[in-house]
Design an enzyme around this catalytic site. Structure first.
Site, PDB file in Angstrom:
ATOM      1  N   HIS A 152      12.881 -15.379 -18.732  1.00  0.00           N
ATOM      2  CA  HIS A 152      12.042 -15.350 -19.927  1.00  0.00           C
ATOM      3  C   HIS A 152      10.730 -16.113 -19.861  1.00  0.00           C
ATOM      4  CE1 HIS A 152      11.414 -14.009 -23.910  1.00  0.00           C
ATOM      5  NE2 HIS A 152      12.673 -13.993 -24.302  1.00  0.00           N
ATOM      6  N   TYR A 208      16.430 -18.524 -36.837  1.00  0.00           N
ATOM      7  CA  TYR A 208      15.237 -18.203 -36.041  1.00  0.00           C
ATOM      8  C   TYR A 208      15.185 -16.696 -35.847  1.00  0.00           C
ATOM      9  CZ  TYR A 208      12.212 -18.481 -31.786  1.00  0.00           C
ATOM     10  OH  TYR A 208      11.210 -18.362 -30.845  1.00  0.00           O
ATOM     11  N   SER A 232      12.615 -14.001 -33.825  1.00  0.00           N
ATOM     12  CA  SER A 232      11.463 -13.933 -32.944  1.00  0.00           C
ATOM     13  C   SER A 232      10.503 -12.830 -33.407  1.00  0.00           C
ATOM     14  CB  SER A 232      11.987 -13.618 -31.538  1.00  0.00           C
ATOM     15  OG  SER A 232      10.910 -13.465 -30.676  1.00  0.00           O
ATOM     16  N   THR A 283       5.036 -15.587 -28.861  1.00  0.00           N
ATOM     17  CA  THR A 283       5.854 -15.254 -30.025  1.00  0.00           C
ATOM     18  C   THR A 283       5.601 -16.297 -31.110  1.00  0.00           C
ATOM     19  OG1 THR A 283       7.703 -16.570 -29.180  1.00  0.00           O
ATOM     20  CG2 THR A 283       7.740 -14.204 -28.698  1.00  0.00           C
TER      21      THR A 283
END
Length: 636
Positions: A350, A464, A466, A477
């Site tokens: 990532h 959360y 994204s 992001t």
């Protein structure tokens, strides 16, 4: 640019008349929000998580920060941003956040997306699909590098902007102005600066901070099977892709190789703590493995061929999210995984990029490999000597390395043992019905997660979601904070006080949640969230050696960043499902998709949380929400 003859067309996916990077130069810059907006948004997000006394304390610290040290840091951040117009204020801090993290990448950072099966069932054969997807991936790479890949554009009014007429005009507008031309017709070009890292790239473990490595000159593919490593060239010296029948021959050779699995599979090392792995890698290099490692690191990508079929969706998620640890190289920008029955998926590292770039790659590879497959079930592999073309990599291991691999395997197995994955498909409605009822599909999914957690654990926790900021130059992001005073009020009405509310009142509460969530989503996509801004200010303070302001030492700040419910959504015709590990040990990792008439949800958790029960509560919540929207009275 190279010529694009019909003979050469097979080397490319398509040839866009608008060059791939046409908009990159004129993309707007990611805004640094106003400090007072950030503080206001932060406090709004804190409100549902704190009692009155806690909130008063947090509010006081926030306003103190806003008037004092926060203001100074903000002014420094803005000044720094003005001096770095080629990038965004979040780029450096975000790379640092990923690359300095010492936890293993597997489960903590790497995510997966699995492909839908090929609509033509006879093409879902491991060798055929591996060949076709490899050829399509190479075509994607060549199309991108030649500047022929269609630029990534978000069309709000595709009838006007996604047309040949518009493309014919915009291609003549200079790059420094092209974004404005697209903006005039309600089209938003997206940042494509991450795409080059899709290929020939690896995250290298280093002490304290890893490095991203890319070698675009390398011409070979890395193939893993049964924990063994193979490489062969897929690009010739003129830059042309190998014939599909030759790729097929080489993959067939690898699939029929009956070498035993190595006693010490090297792949496990990429699942280790990053500092541990960095030291072991140094040992590998000192032990005469530099050439073999160079082959692994510089390969186009990693193709992982698994020797078993997929049993069900749960098995699919486990296979694509982590697999067995021996047949993956988690540090590669992505592993293309294909199992015995032709089920395919991507596991990606990532730090280099976000879901938007990987999804575009998946969409193109799926479309190309299913619409114009390079080989068919009738195709014969080329009669080439694969034993000469394919090189099996051998690694020289000393006792310390063998011990390191054994320990990595034990840790990996124990972690996987503690991970649960659970899935549901809710078939009583989806996007179509929600839009008809004028509520946001994403808001309803998020509301269901809030309701479910309240039903299961009797509390509202940090959540959360994204959101991509790729509409800006070097955007990454931003966080949407789906837990709000609105979702809390609505959840409490449904879970605790059902008898006190009429159906109309409940509908109104859902609509309020939808409206507020829509606003948060829009703000986040426009770079107007609060999380990245506060993160950037904190990063700046630490990098300047300034004592960490009290604001950041507030327990409430730590708590809102301990995301118990971490969520992400992607819907695409190419993707069957996606998922990731929990981001905290007592959390849920929620991958979800809202389709036209159903909703899918994939949840990961560790033993402190019960993912199966959470999903039962999500189902119950969705049922209740849909019934209320349909005007039905619901029982508790």
């Amino acid at each position: 640019r190279r010529g694009y003859s019909s003979a050469g067309a097979a080397q490319y996916l398509h040839r866009s008349i608008v060059p791939t990077m046409h908009y990159q130069k004129s993309l707007p810059r990611l805004p640094v929000p106003k400090l007072e907006d950030t503080i206001r948004r932060y406090l709004n997000a804190q409100k549902p998580l704190l009692d009155d006394d806690q909130f008063r304390k947090t509010e006081e610290l926030a306003h103190h920060f806003e008037k004092g040290i926060g203001r100074e840091l903000h002014e420094q951040l803005v000044a720094q941003d003005k001096q770095n117009k080629h990038t965004s204020y979040i780029t450096g801090p975000w790379f640092d956040m990923y690359l300095k993290a010492r936890e293993p990448v597997v489960l903590n950072f790497n995510a997966f997306m699995s492909f839908n099966p090929d609509p033509k069932s006879e093409y879902n054969n491991q060798l055929i699909r591996a060949t076709n997807m490899t050829v399509s991936a190479i075509r994607f790479m060549k199309t991108f590098r030649a500047g022929y890949l269609e630029p990534e554009v978000f069309h709000l009014n595709p009838e006007k902007s996604d047309t040949q007429v518009f493309k014919n005009i915009i291609r003549f507008v200079p790059s420094s102005l092209s974004w404005f031309g697209a903006y005039m017709v309600n089209a938003y070009p997206l940042d494509m600066s991450q795409y080059f890292r899709l290929f020939n790239s690896t995250r290298l473990p280093k002490l304290t901070r890893d490095e991203l490595y890319t070698d675009e000159k390398a011409k070979h593919l890395l193939v893993l099977r049964n924990g063994n490593f193979y490489v062969f060239d897929v690009i010739d010296r003129d830059g042309n892709a190998l014939e599909p029948s030759e790729i097929q021959a080489h993959l067939k050779y690898i699939l029929s190789d009956n070498s035993p699995a190595p006693a010490f599979p090297l792949g496990y090392l990429t699942s280790e703590n990053r500092d541990t792995w960095a030291l072991l890698r140094k040992n590998l290099l000192d032990n005469g493995n530099d050439e073999a490692l160079q082959k692994v690191d510089s390969a186009l990508f990693c193709l992982s061929l698994d020797d078993f079929p997929i049993k069900d969706f749960m098995h699919l998620s486990h296979t694509m999210l982590h697999g067995d640890g021996a047949n993956r190289w988690y540090d590669k920008s992505f592993n293309l995984i294909i199992t015995k029955d032709g089920t395919a998926g991507i596991n990606f590292e990532h730090s280099w990029g976000d879901g938007v770039a990987v999804l575009r790659f998946q969409n193109e590879v799926f479309k190309d490999s299913t619409n114009t497959p390079a080989i068919s079930p009738q195709s014969q592999p080329a009669s080439v000597d694969s034993s000469r073309a394919v090189q099996k990599l051998d690694f020289k291991l000393n006792d310390a390395l063998k011990a390191g691999i054994t320990k990595a395997k034990q840790k990996f197995d124990a972690t996987i043992e503690s991970l649960s994955l659970n899935l549901i498909q809710f078939h009583e409605g989806g996007k179509d019905l929600l839009k008809q009822k004028k509520v946001s599909p994403d808001a309803v999914a998020q509301l269901a997660f809030q309701m479910a957690f309240l039903r299961q654990y009797n509390q509202t926790v940090a959540t959360y979601e994204s959101c991509s900021t790729a509409a800006f130059k070097h955007g990454r992001t931003e966080t949407i904070r789906p837990a709000s005073v609105h979702t809390k009020k609505c959840s409490e009405a449904f879970v605790r006080e059902l008898s006190k509310h009429s159906t109309e009142e409940l509908q109104k509460l859902i609509e309020e949640c939808s409206k507020y969530h829509g606003r948060l989503t829009k703000e986040a996509a426009m770079g107007q969230g609060f999380d990245r801004h506060l993160f950037g200010l904190r990063h700046l303070a630490l990098s300047k050696g300034i004592a960490l302001p009290d604001f950041y030492q507030d327990q409430a700040y730590a708590r809102i960043n301990h995301n118990i419910i971490s969520t992400s959504t992607l819907t695409s015709p190419a993707v069957q499902l996606g998922g990731f590990g929990p981001v905290v040990s007592d959390g849920f990792g929620v991958g979800y998709q809202v389709h036209s008439d159903w909703i899918g949800c994939n949840v990961s958790s560790y033993p402190t949380r019960n993912g199966k029960e959470f999903l039962q509560c999500v189902c119950k919540s969705l049922e209740d929400i849909f019934n209320v929207l349909k005007g039905k009275k619901i029982g508790s």
